[in-house]
Design a protein around this motif. Structure first.
Motif, PDB file in Angstrom:
ATOM      1  N   ASP A 231      38.432  46.871  39.369  1.00  0.00           N
ATOM      2  CA  ASP A 231      37.589  45.764  39.806  1.00  0.00           C
ATOM      3  C   ASP A 231      38.363  44.444  39.818  1.00  0.00           C
ATOM      4  O   ASP A 231      38.848  43.985  38.779  1.00  0.00           O
ATOM      5  CB  ASP A 231      36.373  45.647  38.879  1.00  0.00           C
TER       6      ASP A 231
ATOM      7  N   ASP B  55      37.473  41.212  40.451  1.00  0.00           N
ATOM      8  CA  ASP B  55      36.894  40.069  39.746  1.00  0.00           C
ATOM      9  C   ASP B  55      37.083  40.178  38.241  1.00  0.00           C
ATOM     10  O   ASP B  55      37.398  39.191  37.566  1.00  0.00           O
ATOM     11  CB  ASP B  55      35.409  39.945  40.082  1.00  0.00           C
ATOM     12  N   GLU B  56      36.919  41.377  37.728  1.00  0.00           N
ATOM     13  CA  GLU B  56      37.089  41.596  36.288  1.00  0.00           C
ATOM     14  C   GLU B  56      38.521  41.331  35.861  1.00  0.00           C
ATOM     15  O   GLU B  56      38.769  40.645  34.854  1.00  0.00           O
ATOM     16  CB  GLU B  56      36.684  43.021  35.931  1.00  0.00           C
TER      17      GLU B  56
ATOM     18  N   GLN C  47      40.776  39.555  37.446  1.00  0.00           N
ATOM     19  CA  GLN C  47      41.119  38.148  37.666  1.00  0.00           C
ATOM     20  C   GLN C  47      40.598  37.280  36.529  1.00  0.00           C
ATOM     21  O   GLN C  47      41.318  36.430  36.003  1.00  0.00           O
ATOM     22  CB  GLN C  47      40.561  37.694  39.019  1.00  0.00           C
ATOM     23  N   LYS C  48      39.376  37.513  36.130  1.00  0.00           N
ATOM     24  CA  LYS C  48      38.800  36.739  35.022  1.00  0.00           C
ATOM     25  C   LYS C  48      39.543  37.010  33.721  1.00  0.00           C
ATOM     26  O   LYS C  48      39.752  36.099  32.910  1.00  0.00           O
ATOM     27  CB  LYS C  48      37.320  37.074  34.872  1.00  0.00           C
TER      28      LYS C  48
ATOM     29  N   ILE D 101      45.584  38.597  41.730  1.00  0.00           N
ATOM     30  CA  ILE D 101      44.978  38.426  40.407  1.00  0.00           C
ATOM     31  C   ILE D 101      45.555  37.203  39.703  1.00  0.00           C
ATOM     32  O   ILE D 101      44.819  36.354  39.185  1.00  0.00           O
ATOM     33  CB  ILE D 101      45.170  39.690  39.555  1.00  0.00           C
TER      34      ILE D 101
ATOM     35  N   SER E 104      43.957  33.156  39.608  1.00  0.00           N
ATOM     36  CA  SER E 104      43.741  32.627  38.258  1.00  0.00           C
ATOM     37  C   SER E 104      44.467  31.303  38.080  1.00  0.00           C
ATOM     38  O   SER E 104      43.897  30.343  37.535  1.00  0.00           O
ATOM     39  CB  SER E 104      44.227  33.638  37.214  1.00  0.00           C
TER      40      SER E 104
ATOM     41  N   LYS F  96      42.706  28.539  40.048  1.00  0.00           N
ATOM     42  CA  LYS F  96      41.458  28.141  39.391  1.00  0.00           C
ATOM     43  C   LYS F  96      41.715  27.320  38.129  1.00  0.00           C
ATOM     44  O   LYS F  96      40.846  26.556  37.701  1.00  0.00           O
ATOM     45  CB  LYS F  96      40.615  29.375  39.060  1.00  0.00           C
TER      46      LYS F  96
ATOM     47  N   ASN G  11      41.005  37.129  49.405  1.00  0.00           N
ATOM     48  CA  ASN G  11      40.523  36.826  48.053  1.00  0.00           C
ATOM     49  C   ASN G  11      40.628  35.345  47.692  1.00  0.00           C
ATOM     50  O   ASN G  11      39.878  34.847  46.855  1.00  0.00           O
ATOM     51  CB  ASN G  11      41.305  37.639  47.015  1.00  0.00           C
TER      52      ASN G  11
END
Length: 243
Positions: free
Chosen positions: A21, A23-24, A26-27, A55, A59, A62, A83
Motif C-alpha cells: 500500500d 499511502d501506508e 509513504q506515511k 515513497i 515524504s 510534504k 503520485n
C-alpha cells in the motif's frame, strides 16, 4: 541481465504491487523523517536517488523540501508523476552515477533508500556515488542511506524468500551468494484466467557491507548520527562536518 534491464523488462511491471500500500508506506517514511527531525533548515534542496514511484520523494516534499527525484526506470517515474500531484518535485530519468550533472547548487539533504546502493555495478561505483553525495552537500547537510544486510549467507531452502502473494500473483526471490555479489532471481507467478504462468528474471546486487559504507562516509568527513539495523535493513543518517 543488467539491473536496468531487469527493472525495465520485469520488476518495473509489478514493483509497486510488491512494495504494498503506497499511502501506508509513504506515511511510514514521513514519520521516520519527522522522528529524526529531518526538516528543512537551510536552502530546502533535497535529492532522492533511486526514487522509484515516490515513497521518499513525496515524504520529503510534504516535509517542505524541494525535491529532485532521480531513477532509471520509466514505469516507476510515471507512477511518481501520478503520485506527486501538486508537490514540488522535479523528476529526472537517469543513472545515479551521473548525479553531479544534475546538481546546480549544494544540497541540504540527499536520500538513497530501499536497497538502491546495491544496484550499482561494484563497490567502486558505490564509493564514488557516496563521495559525490558528500561533496554535493552543504555544511551540516545530511545523507540518509538504507541498504540490506547481506553479511550472513543464506543456505539451502532459506535462499527462497517469499516476498508477496495474493489471489492472482505470487512473488518469490531466490538468492545465490558470491564473494562480492549476490545473484537475485525474481520469480513471478500470475493467474491469468485460471491458468498460472511463470516469469523469471535475474540480476546482480553488490554485496556491500556496513563497514564498507561507514568507511566511505568517514573518508568524506561525515559524522554518523544514526546507525540502525531493523528487519534486515541498515539505515544510516550522516551529517557533513563543517569545514
Amino acid at each position: 541481465m543488467s539491473v536496468k534491464e531487469h527493472y525495465d523488462k520485469h520488476l518495473g511491471d509489478f514493483y509497486s504491487w510488491m512494495i504494498g500500500d503506497f499511502d501506508e508506506k509513504q506515511k511510514e517514511y514521513q514519520q521516520f523523517l519527522s522522528a529524526n527531525q529531518i526538516t528543512p533548515q537551510q536552502n530546502k534542496q533535497a535529492i532522492d536517488l533511486g526514487a522509484g514511484h515516490g515513497i521518499q520523494s513525496i515524504s520529503l516534499a510534504k516535509m517542505g523540501f524541494k525535491v529532485l527525484a532521480i531513477d532509471f526506470n520509466v514505469q516507476l517515474l510515471n507512477q511518481l508523476i501520478e503520485n506527486s500531484k501538486e508537490l514540488e518535485i522535479e523528476i529526472v530519468e537517469d543513472d545515479l552515477t551521473y548525479l553531479t550533472k544534475h546538481i546546480s547548487e549544494q544540497q541540504e539533504l540527499i536520500v538513497c533508500a530501499g536497497d538502491t546502493l546495491t544496484h550499482l555495478n561494484n563497490k567502486a561505483d558505490i564509493e564514488k556515488l557516496l563521495c559525490n553525495c558528500c561533496a554535493s552537500l552543504l555544511n551540516n547537510g545530511k545523507l540518509i542511506l538504507s541498504f540490506r544486510d547481506y553479511s550472513k549467507e543464506l543456505v539451502g531452502n532459506d535462499r527462497f524468500i517469499p516476498v508477496r502473494s495474493d489471489a492472482n500473483k505470487i512473488l518469490t526471490c531466490f538468492l545465490e551468494y558470491g564473494k562480492n555479489y549476490i545473484q537475485v532471481t525474481d520469480i513471478l507467478q500470475t493467474n491469468e484466467n485460471g491458468i498460472w504462468k511463470q516469469k523469471i528474471s535475474s540480476y546482480l546486487k553488490v554485496r556491500v557491507t556496513l563497514n564498507d559504507v561507514l568507511n566511505y562516509l568517514e573518508l568524506n568527513k561525515m559524522k554518523i548520527i544514526l546507525n540502525n539495523l531493523e528487519r534486515g535493513m541498515f539505515t544510516i543518517i550522516a551529517e557533513k562536518i563543517s569545514d
